[in-house]
Design a protein around this motif. Structure first.
Motif, PDB file in Angstrom:
ATOM      1  N   ARG A 397     -28.627 -59.509 -70.538  1.00  0.00           N
ATOM      2  CA  ARG A 397     -28.890 -60.700 -71.493  1.00  0.00           C
ATOM      3  C   ARG A 397     -27.692 -60.569 -72.361  1.00  0.00           C
ATOM      4  O   ARG A 397     -27.359 -61.814 -72.756  1.00  0.00           O
ATOM      5  CB  ARG A 397     -30.102 -60.304 -72.468  1.00  0.00           C
ATOM      6  N   ALA A 398     -26.900 -59.682 -72.546  1.00  0.00           N
ATOM      7  CA  ALA A 398     -25.740 -59.596 -73.334  1.00  0.00           C
ATOM      8  C   ALA A 398     -24.707 -60.541 -72.271  1.00  0.00           C
ATOM      9  O   ALA A 398     -23.993 -61.332 -72.938  1.00  0.00           O
ATOM     10  CB  ALA A 398     -25.148 -58.330 -73.586  1.00  0.00           C
ATOM     11  N   GLY A 399     -24.773 -60.471 -71.170  1.00  0.00           N
ATOM     12  CA  GLY A 399     -23.830 -61.070 -70.301  1.00  0.00           C
ATOM     13  C   GLY A 399     -24.149 -62.675 -70.343  1.00  0.00           C
ATOM     14  O   GLY A 399     -23.115 -63.426 -70.342  1.00  0.00           O
ATOM     15  N   GLU A 400     -25.540 -63.030 -70.385  1.00  0.00           N
ATOM     16  CA  GLU A 400     -25.759 -64.434 -70.480  1.00  0.00           C
ATOM     17  C   GLU A 400     -25.330 -64.970 -71.839  1.00  0.00           C
ATOM     18  O   GLU A 400     -25.124 -66.111 -71.995  1.00  0.00           O
ATOM     19  CB  GLU A 400     -27.417 -64.580 -70.506  1.00  0.00           C
ATOM     20  N   ASN A 401     -25.324 -64.058 -73.034  1.00  0.00           N
ATOM     21  CA  ASN A 401     -24.630 -64.440 -74.204  1.00  0.00           C
ATOM     22  C   ASN A 401     -22.991 -64.335 -74.216  1.00  0.00           C
ATOM     23  O   ASN A 401     -22.441 -64.428 -75.202  1.00  0.00           O
ATOM     24  CB  ASN A 401     -24.972 -63.570 -75.338  1.00  0.00           C
ATOM     25  N   GLY A 402     -22.509 -64.187 -73.131  1.00  0.00           N
ATOM     26  CA  GLY A 402     -21.033 -64.073 -72.838  1.00  0.00           C
ATOM     27  C   GLY A 402     -20.271 -62.664 -73.203  1.00  0.00           C
ATOM     28  O   GLY A 402     -19.086 -62.777 -73.351  1.00  0.00           O
ATOM     29  N   VAL A 403     -21.048 -61.687 -73.300  1.00  0.00           N
ATOM     30  CA  VAL A 403     -20.491 -60.496 -73.683  1.00  0.00           C
ATOM     31  C   VAL A 403     -20.574 -59.459 -72.221  1.00  0.00           C
ATOM     32  O   VAL A 403     -21.766 -59.225 -71.887  1.00  0.00           O
ATOM     33  CB  VAL A 403     -20.970 -59.790 -74.918  1.00  0.00           C
ATOM     34  N   TYR A 404     -19.673 -58.758 -71.815  1.00  0.00           N
ATOM     35  CA  TYR A 404     -19.915 -57.831 -70.660  1.00  0.00           C
ATOM     36  C   TYR A 404     -20.095 -56.844 -71.591  1.00  0.00           C
ATOM     37  O   TYR A 404     -19.226 -56.043 -72.279  1.00  0.00           O
ATOM     38  CB  TYR A 404     -18.333 -57.768 -69.944  1.00  0.00           C
ATOM     39  N   LEU A 405     -21.068 -56.076 -70.908  1.00  0.00           N
ATOM     40  CA  LEU A 405     -21.639 -54.596 -71.596  1.00  0.00           C
ATOM     41  C   LEU A 405     -21.999 -53.770 -70.658  1.00  0.00           C
ATOM     42  O   LEU A 405     -23.024 -54.104 -69.857  1.00  0.00           O
ATOM     43  CB  LEU A 405     -22.718 -54.918 -72.491  1.00  0.00           C
ATOM     44  N   ALA A 406     -21.207 -52.591 -70.356  1.00  0.00           N
ATOM     45  CA  ALA A 406     -21.649 -51.459 -69.478  1.00  0.00           C
ATOM     46  C   ALA A 406     -22.914 -50.775 -70.003  1.00  0.00           C
ATOM     47  O   ALA A 406     -22.884 -50.572 -71.074  1.00  0.00           O
ATOM     48  CB  ALA A 406     -20.605 -50.696 -68.984  1.00  0.00           C
ATOM     49  N   ASN A 407     -23.439 -50.218 -69.048  1.00  0.00           N
ATOM     50  CA  ASN A 407     -24.808 -49.273 -69.403  1.00  0.00           C
ATOM     51  C   ASN A 407     -24.979 -48.035 -68.495  1.00  0.00           C
ATOM     52  O   ASN A 407     -24.482 -48.187 -67.450  1.00  0.00           O
ATOM     53  CB  ASN A 407     -26.060 -49.831 -69.809  1.00  0.00           C
ATOM     54  N   MET A 408     -25.390 -46.979 -69.033  1.00  0.00           N
ATOM     55  CA  MET A 408     -25.396 -45.944 -68.128  1.00  0.00           C
ATOM     56  C   MET A 408     -26.754 -45.078 -68.782  1.00  0.00           C
ATOM     57  O   MET A 408     -26.962 -44.599 -69.567  1.00  0.00           O
ATOM     58  CB  MET A 408     -24.400 -44.738 -68.289  1.00  0.00           C
ATOM     59  N   ILE A 409     -27.760 -45.158 -67.637  1.00  0.00           N
ATOM     60  CA  ILE A 409     -29.157 -44.469 -67.916  1.00  0.00           C
ATOM     61  C   ILE A 409     -29.913 -45.109 -69.150  1.00  0.00           C
ATOM     62  O   ILE A 409     -30.326 -46.009 -68.875  1.00  0.00           O
ATOM     63  CB  ILE A 409     -29.027 -42.803 -67.796  1.00  0.00           C
TER      64      ILE A 409
END
Length: 445
Positions: A397-409
């Motif tokens: 959803r952050a990506g849909e808002n134009g922000v690339y956000l990685a996550n782990m677990i």
């Protein structure tokens, strides 16, 4: 860690070609949907469908200089034209000057470097050096850790991705982490456990290997007294301290290296990622003079074809000079404090935020589906599962808002380029604020 796709199941011609002929990393191949990137500039990148993203995770926590480090790009081009490659028995100005520069910026007396091509190879070298120097075999590392994907490095990794590669190399032992959220031990109690482990192992442990600030396994910052005491414990038992700075190095924490936060000089330190700002693949393993001197009379039994690759070393030298001349370490500390304040605001506004933590521009948001007992949405076994988690969905959803956000677990990882501005931080916070609404809605009563 989630990589945004967004080009649909079929993708464009190039994306289909890539899916057919190239392995996607750490993934079930049927779920891989490569997304073509057509350009990157500053702290942003653009995909083939015309979507622009603010990069708040520095890709894989490695693009410390952003995507417009012209000095580094020029150094790569110049070196490629002058001497693109020469065997490691020779040297180049780039390699010699970079070795000198790293002795200058690394903590304490660290002074001599073996250059490889990645963080995992830097850790492989550290393991071998520790074993050759001490004459011992065992390496103690921690459960919430990531040290690389090659055989030795994945063996000392605690991350569940190691499980598919086991049994690993002999002599690797896992210890508890300085992580009260999810552990039965308080951070300093975990140190006493390590002390007892080393005592019970006898005089057989070559080194204790840790990330000073744990990266992809949760952005875990230990208490101030943890790392100094760990070094004492290791030395009391005749073991070395290896600090893996592959992710936490080169300004990420607001200091040159994570161990600088604690005024600790390890015996061996590994680095990669920010060493070139990810402009070229380069790793380094730097040691103290005592360890370096050992190999004057004992064979340094390690090496490979691309050790000290001239183009990569030219990129590394230009990158370190850029950090210095543009005052990016100081900027990371300043803008990192602002980022920390904004994340605390998010924590106060969203019940699904169990904890925000980190230092400098190395921050994590840990989510919870039960705030009364901080029960995570994502667990370690999810790392090997094909299923999508709520944490994945928040990042998407952050990506849909134009922000690339990685996550782990169970952690959203915020590790932007050191060139990030306050305006960029505010834009990212707005996007993550909206994305966290999804997690809030998914909470259990």
């Amino acid at each position: 860690m989630t990589d945004r796709s967004g080009s649909g199941d079929e993708g464009n011609q190039l994306e289909r070609l890539d899916k057919k002929h190239v392995f996607g990393t750490w993934s079930y191949q049927k779920q891989v949907q490569p997304t073509q990137v057509v350009g990157a500039d500053g702290n942003r990148f653009e995909t083939a469908d015309g979507t622009e993203y603010l990069d708040v995770s520095g890709q894989l926590m490695c693009s410390n200089l952003g995507h417009s480090a012209d000095r580094v790009a020029d150094a790569i081009a110049d070196q490629a034209r002058e001497t693109a490659y020469i065997a490691p028995g020779y040297t180049t100005e780039a390699r010699a000057r970079l070795g000198e520069k790293l002795a200058e910026v690394t903590p304490g007396s660290l002074s001599k470097t073996f250059f490889s091509t990645s963080g995992t190879e830097a850790v492989e070298a550290a393991i071998k050096i520790a074993r050759m120097y001490t004459g011992k075999q065992k390496i103690v590392s921690r459960y919430r850790s990531y040290h690389g994907a090659t055989y030795g490095s994945i063996s000392v990794t605690g991350d569940p991705r190691r499980l598919e590669a086991e049994p690993g190399i002999p002599g690797t032992i896992k210890a508890p982490d300085p992580y009260a959220y999810g552990s039965t031990l308080e951070p300093m109690e975990s140190l006493e456990y390590i002390d007892e482990m080393l005592m019970l192992e006898g005089d057989t442990v070559a080194a204790v290997l840790v990330e000073p600030v744990v990266g992809s396994n949760g952005i875990l910052v230990p208490p101030a007294e943890y790392l100094p005491r760990l070094k004492e414990i290791a030395h009391d038992h005749g073991a070395l301290l290896i600090c893996d700075e592959v992710m936490s190095g080169f300004g990420r924490t607001g200091e040159w290296f994570g161990c600088d936060l604690f005024d600790v000089t390890p015996d061996i330190m590994t680095m990669a990622k920010g060493l070139t700002g990810a402009y070229a693949p380069l790793g380094g393993t730097i040691v103290t003079p005592e360890i370096a001197d050992h190999f004057e009379e004992h064979m340094f039994c390690h090496g490979h074809t691309y050790a000290g690759h001239p183009v990569a070393c030219a990129a590394g030298l230009a990158a370190v000079e850029t950090y210095q001349e543009e005052n990016l370490i100081e900027h990371a500390a300043e803008i990192g404090a602002y980022l920390g304040d904004r994340l605390e605001e998010l924590s106060a506004a969203h019940p699904s935020v169990g904890e925000v933590r980190g230092v400098g521009l190395f921050r994590g948001i840990e989510l919870t589906k039960r705030s009364d007992r901080r029960e995570p949405f994502g667990v370690r076994s999810d790392k090997l599962s094909p299923e999508t988690t709520v944490v994945d969905e928040v990042a998407a959803r952050a990506g849909e808002n134009g922000v690339y956000l990685a996550n782990m677990i169970n952690t959203l990882i915020i590790a932007p380029p050191l060139t990030i501005t306050r305006e960029d931080v505010d834009e990212a916070i707005d996007a993550i604020d909206d994305a966290l609404e999804h997690a809030d809605a998914a909470m259990e009563a």
